[in-house]
Every structure is written in C-alpha cells, then in structure tokens.
Enzyme design. Structure first.
Site, PDB file in Angstrom:
ATOM      1  CB  ALA A   1      12.167  36.103  46.220  1.00  0.00           C
TER       2      ALA A   1
ATOM      3  CB  SER B   1      15.523  34.402  44.645  1.00  0.00           C
ATOM      4  OG  SER B   1      14.900  34.292  45.896  1.00  0.00           O
TER       5      SER B   1
ATOM      6  CG  HIS C   1      17.518  29.975  43.951  1.00  0.00           C
ATOM      7  ND1 HIS C   1      16.704  28.976  43.457  1.00  0.00           N
ATOM      8  CD2 HIS C   1      16.750  30.699  44.782  1.00  0.00           C
ATOM      9  CE1 HIS C   1      15.499  29.092  43.981  1.00  0.00           C
ATOM     10  NE2 HIS C   1      15.500  30.137  44.791  1.00  0.00           N
TER      11      HIS C   1
ATOM     12  CB  CYS D   1       6.275  27.751  46.311  1.00  0.00           C
ATOM     13  SG  CYS D   1       4.640  27.821  45.553  1.00  0.00           S
TER      14      CYS D   1
END
Length: 405
Positions: A71, A197, A199, A330
């Site tokens: 992403a 994404s 995962h 993040c």
C-alpha cells in the site's frame, strides 16, 4: 504469546501459503517470458490473481488492477502519479491519513503542490462537505483512507466520492485496513484509485495493488497517472519490474478468501471486541474509548482505549506475553505522540495512555479474557505505584508507536 496487533500485520493463512508454494519451485517462470510454458504458466497465474482481486474489489475489469509491493508504494503511485499527470495542482487529504499519504503529500508540497489537510471530529470522521469546500479549480486529487489503522474510523466514502465526482476531481482511498473486514465495492462507492497490502489480510508481505479506474465519473475521460518506476513496461507501463508471482498468487487468494468470509468473521470479531471493552470497563475502571462508538462506523476488530494514570509504554513493558501496540506501526522510529489522536483533539495524557487492539482471524474468546485480566492487573499495579501529582518529577516518557508497511 497472545497476538492482538492484527492492524500492524497478519499471519499468512495456511490456505494462502499452500496456493503460493508451487510458484517458488515448480512453476517458477517469469510471466513476461512468452516463448515457453514456464512463462505461460506464470502469466496465467498472474492474470488469475488479477481477476480474483478485481472481482473481490468490485472493479469493472481486471486490467484496472496494478500490482505493487504494498500500500505504501500504491499510495505513492496514486498521489505522485496523478499529480505529475496533471502537470501539478492542488491535493486534499485528511489529518488522520497514514504516513504513506501524509508524507507523500508533504513531499509534493515541497515540489510545488498546493496542499489542504482537513481536520476531523473527535471520533476521527472527516466531513464530506468540508472536502467539497476545500476543492478548487486547481484540485487534482482528494485522498481519504477507508478505515483508520489506529482508531478504526470508517470514512463516509460514498459521500466524499459524490463531492469529488461533481467537481471532476480524482478520489484516492487507502484501503489497507478495510478490504476483507467490511463490505467494499469500488464501483458502488465511486472510488477512482485504491491502495491495498497483502499482509493486512492474511496474505504475504511485499505485495499489494493499486486499483486505477479506467474512466472518470461522470465525464468518462480516461484516468491517467504517471509511473514512478521505468523499465520493461510491466503493469500497463505503470509499474515496471518482474512481478513476484508467488506473492501475487498469495494476494489474489488471500483477498478472495477474506471477502468471501467477511460477513461471518465480522460478526465473530466484533463480538470479541465488544467483550474485551466490557471486561475493561468491569475490571480496569477509569478507561475511555478512543474513536467511534462500538458498532457501525468502526472496524469490527478495532479497539483503542486509554487507561487514566497509566502510560501505554509502561503497561506494555509489564505484559511480555501480549502483542500490543500504542498506535500505527508506521511511526515506530518517530518520537511524536499519535497524530491521529492529536487530530481528534485529545490531550497528551490521554494519548500517552492509549493502547490499540487489533483482533483477527486467530483471536479466541479465551485469549480476550486472559488479556483483559492481565491488563487490568497491571493497570492496578501501575496506578498503585504512581507518585502523587505533587511528587511527579518531570514529564512522562513519550509512548512509541508500534510500521504498518
């Protein structure tokens, strides 16, 4: 260990792993090799994964799906690509976006882009009318995430899409936390660009996708974005590089499974989330909910709470058997407090005391009850050990964020 950090990442589902394994060893060909059957089989697997992903997202056709590394890359390709294709202009985003969006917008601002960062309310919702008011005749793109990775807020995407389409402005959505967790249809919602994404939904790390609608709503003009990586012209020339077929196969299978099982899993996980909150209220006391009320408007597996008189980092240190985080992964290398909770208007003490719980496919009721008991025990201990306000020496330590990508 009890894993309660499914917003940061998820384990690969065994069914997904089994689907991937042959493409590491037996069907190891390069999908761009069109002169022998190794390449043909790899290409067939690639296109099947694209079809599965397009179908799961509600895309009009498979070619609207572009495979990426995740992403973060998809966000960059969408934002930078649209801005470059337009020859510059104005971008609008929300203050609670993921760093992959906020940092990309900031980088574009340094290159001359005009940028509007919209506030949110106390529950993390952005007002669609505020989006409309921010749009100018120079606006290229609006970016609002589908579901917040810290407090679980589900954005009013259809209403925002309606405002952007009325002004012929592209609408990008980071949906890394949403796909497979809530019903989702890009056509019905009116989204132009969408990032995901693998995962986050029990697929492998290192693979994701960007959905690029072929034509604008309602004008029908072609949507164009500029590539950021040049080379062999893969993925319609938007993302060059030999594709990792095992990972792509895993992503396609993971998305298909997550979407097909979404309704049942949503009910189960939401029930566990509600039970966890009820146990905190009963056992821990002086606990507040961050984000929307439990129920509609919030991801089913998300719970973000603050325990008064306790810092989250001190609490986590006492619970080595629990996998928890203080917020979005993040920002693990950054010392700042959560920008999401800050944008919601919360004070430093509440932010420092916040814990994020991400429940998922493997979470059980027994784990929820054990986690609630252990957390309540350590909260009581930390409160008992805390000095009186007049004895406190200096500021409390800043809680570190737990990188989502």
């Amino acid at each position: 260990m009890i894993y309660l950090d499914h917003h940061a990442t998820t384990p690969v589902d065994r069914r997904v792993l089994e689907a991937m394994l042959p493409y590491f060893t037996e069907d190891f060909g390069n999908a761009s090799s069109q002169t022998h059957r190794f390449g043909w089989r790899a290409d067939a697997a690639l296109e099947l994964a694209r079809e599965r992903l397009a179908s799961a997202l509600g895309a009009a056709e498979p070619r609207e799906v572009i495979f990426t590394s995740g992403a973060t890359e998809s966000d960059n390709l969408a934002l930078q690509g649209a801005w470059l294709a337009a020859g510059g202009g104005h971008i609008v985003c929300a203050a609670t976006e993921h760093a992959a969006v906020l940092d990309t917008c900031a980088a574009l601002a340094r290159r001359g882009a005009a940028l509007s960062v919209l506030p949110v309310d106390a529950e993390g919702f952005v007002d669609p009318d505020a989006v409309a008011d921010a749009i100018t005749d120079k606006t290229v793109l609006v970016s609002v995430m589908a579901a917040n990775s810290e407090i679980g807020t589900i954005a009013p995407l259809a209403e925002i899409a309606e405002r952007t389409a009325a002004r012929d402005v592209l609408f990008h959505c980071d949906a890394a936390q949403a796909i497979g967790k809530i019903p989702f249809d890009v056509e019905a919602l009116g989204i132009d660009l969408l990032s995901i994404s693998g995962h986050k939904l029990y697929g492998p790390k290192g693979v994701g996708a960007l959905y690029v609608r072929r034509r604008r709503r309602p004008t029908g003009k072609r949507i164009r974005i500029e590539p950021l990586v040049y080379g062999g012209g893969h993925e319609r020339g938007l993302r060059s590089g030999t594709l990792p077929i095992p990972l792509v196969v895993g992503l396609g299978h993971a998305v298909e499974l997550a979407v097909s099982e979404c309704a049942e899993e949503t009910l189960r996980v939401a029930g566990l989330r509600d039970r966890l909150w009820a146990e905190f209220e009963k056992q821990a006391g002086s606990v507040v909910l961050n984000g929307p009320a439990l129920g509609s408007g919030r991801l089913p597996g998300n719970l973000n709470v603050s325990f008064s008189g306790v810092t989250a980092d001190a609490l986590i240190a006492k619970l080595p058997e629990l996998a928890l985080s203080t917020g979005s992964a993040c920002a693990s290398a950054k010392p700042e407090l959560s920008h999401v909770l800050r944008a919601c208007g919360h004070d430093d003490a509440r932010i420092r005391g916040s814990l994020r719980f991400g429940l998922g496919r493997g979470t059980s009721e027994a784990e929820i009850l054990t986690a609630a008991r252990r957390i309540a025990e350590e909260v009581a201990q930390l409160r008992a050990q805390a000095p009186a306000p007049s004895e406190a020496a200096g500021p409390e330590p800043v809680a570190s964020d737990g990188a989502d990508r």
